[in-house]
Design a protein around this motif. Structure first.
Motif, short mmCIF file in Angstrom:
data_model
loop_
_atom_site.label_atom_id
_atom_site.label_comp_id
_atom_site.label_asym_id
_atom_site.label_seq_id
_atom_site.Cartn_x
_atom_site.Cartn_y
_atom_site.Cartn_z
N ARG A 100 4.96 10.20 -5.47
CA ARG A 100 3.57 10.66 -5.43
C ARG A 100 3.16 11.49 -6.66
O ARG A 100 2.10 11.23 -7.26
N LEU A 103 -2.49 5.55 -1.55
CA LEU A 103 -1.04 5.66 -1.46
C LEU A 103 -0.65 5.88 -0.01
O LEU A 103 -0.96 6.91 0.59
N ASP A 109 9.27 11.40 -0.87
CA ASP A 109 7.93 11.27 -1.44
C ASP A 109 7.88 11.65 -2.92
O ASP A 109 6.88 12.19 -3.41
N TYR A 164 2.46 6.31 2.59
CA TYR A 164 3.86 6.72 2.47
C TYR A 164 4.56 6.81 3.82
O TYR A 164 4.02 7.36 4.79
N SER A 216 2.21 0.97 -1.10
CA SER A 216 2.87 1.24 0.18
C SER A 216 4.31 1.64 -0.14
O SER A 216 5.16 0.80 -0.42
N ASP A 217 4.58 2.93 -0.08
CA ASP A 217 5.79 3.51 -0.69
C ASP A 217 6.81 3.99 0.34
O ASP A 217 6.46 4.63 1.32
N GLU A 237 8.91 7.32 4.60
CA GLU A 237 10.24 7.35 4.00
C GLU A 237 11.08 6.15 4.44
O GLU A 237 11.13 5.80 5.61
#
Length: 328
Positions: free
Chosen positions: A48, A64, A45, A66, A39-40, A68
């Motif tokens: 990735r 993944l 990005d 995403y 969980s980014d 921001e």
């Protein structure tokens, strides 16, 4: 793959080398009923592309998610919404996972059926001298770190977010993580225990935790931990323990000891502090079989107490003046 037993949920923000090392360590697991959810919140990005080879491989399912600048609590909650496993395991991206980690958890669950669980953190043999010293300071029974994952810990065990698992049903029953930006793992553990869920320390389910890579970064991290403890206290007053005040008392006495050394008549006041730092040096040296690690552990232990104690005191004053906590 069939329905996974475990969903490993990991919040990330930059640090592609750490995330890559974490995912590579999972390739060595001797247990295969798991999925991984990253969980980014990395800006633009940019993480990735670094993970493409893991997304393409078929050793374990990897998702993944995403958004921001995704905050840590929201990142974990979002990961849980995606997860399909029966158990959620929350890990930090700066951890390396031993090959027998999931098998140890599975065996313990089959025998004891805990609702929430956690394991210790340790230093890998390949870690730097500083990382080993920080690991010692954060886990030793000679520091408050000893309550983090030792069999002889004091009171009810509260799993920490670097190595924290629970039944899906328990997580959903308490609505997951709060909006805390630091100390969110402890706050969740408290709510789960208050709700009647049983907690367990699985000693064999350890992770290798790299933590911060400089004294400055380490100080900033423990400063936030100290400040977060005041926020937890305001929400859960019964959770303030004597051990949480120890770092502030330590650093106050440390300063007094330094001043006492400068005075002939007051130098005896410094003897307890000298004996304590000597004990840390001997213990850290023995555990790591390294005089360098032992010597540096004295410094990191003082830094840990100073950072935590200063954050603790500063946020207490902030609450007293403004009726709310500092922004962490």
């Amino acid at each position: 793959m069939s329905h996974p037993r475990f969903s490993l949920i990991v919040p990330t923000f930059g640090r592609p080398e750490e995330v890559t090392e974490f995912l590579e360590s999972l390739l060595e697991q001797d247990y295969d009923s798991f999925e991984v959810i990253i969980s980014d919140g990395t800006p633009k990005d940019t993480l990735r592309p670094e993970l493409e080879r893991f997304l393409d491989q078929e050793v374990y399912p990897l998702t993944l998610h995403y958004e921001e600048y995704l905050p840590v609590s929201a990142a974990r909650n979002d990961g849980a919404k995606i997860a399909i496993g029966d158990y959620f395991i929350f890990l930090d991206s700066d951890c390396i996972i031993p090959s027998g980690y999931l098998k140890a958890i599975d065996a313990y669950i089959e025998k004891n059926d805990p609702d929430i669980f956690g394991g210790p953190d340790a230093a890998h043999a390949d870690f730097t001298t500083l990382q080993k010293a920080i690991s010692y300071s954060m886990t030793s029974m000679l520091t408050t770190g000893g309550i983090r994952g030792k069999k002889s810990h004091v009171g009810t065990y509260h799993p920490r977010g670097f190595n924290m698992g629970m039944k899906r049903s328990a997580f959903e029953a308490v609505n997951g993580y709060s909006t805390f930006r630091c100390g969110e793992d402890i706050e969740l553990s408290i709510r789960l225990i208050k709700a009647g869920y049983r907690t367990a320390l699985i000693e064999d389910a350890h992770v290798f935790h790299k933590r911060r890579t400089s004294i400055r970064q380490f100080f900033k991290q423990v400063y936030r931990f100290g400040a977060a403890r005041i926020n937890i206290w305001k929400l859960h007053p019964e959770e303030m323990k004597l051990t949480h005040v120890f770092p502030l008392a330590f650093i106050t006495y440390f300063i007094v000891s330094i001043l006492a050394i400068l005075s002939y008549y007051g130098s005896l006041l410094a003897i307890p502090m000298i004996l304590y730092t000597l004990a840390v040096w001997v213990d850290a040296t023995f555990q790591n079989k390294s005089i360098r690690v032992g010597s540096l552990a004295v410094i990191t232990t003082v830094v840990m107490h100073a950072g935590y104690g200063w954050g603790f005191l500063k946020n207490y004053i902030h609450w007293s003046r403004h009726g709310e906590g500092m922004k962490l």
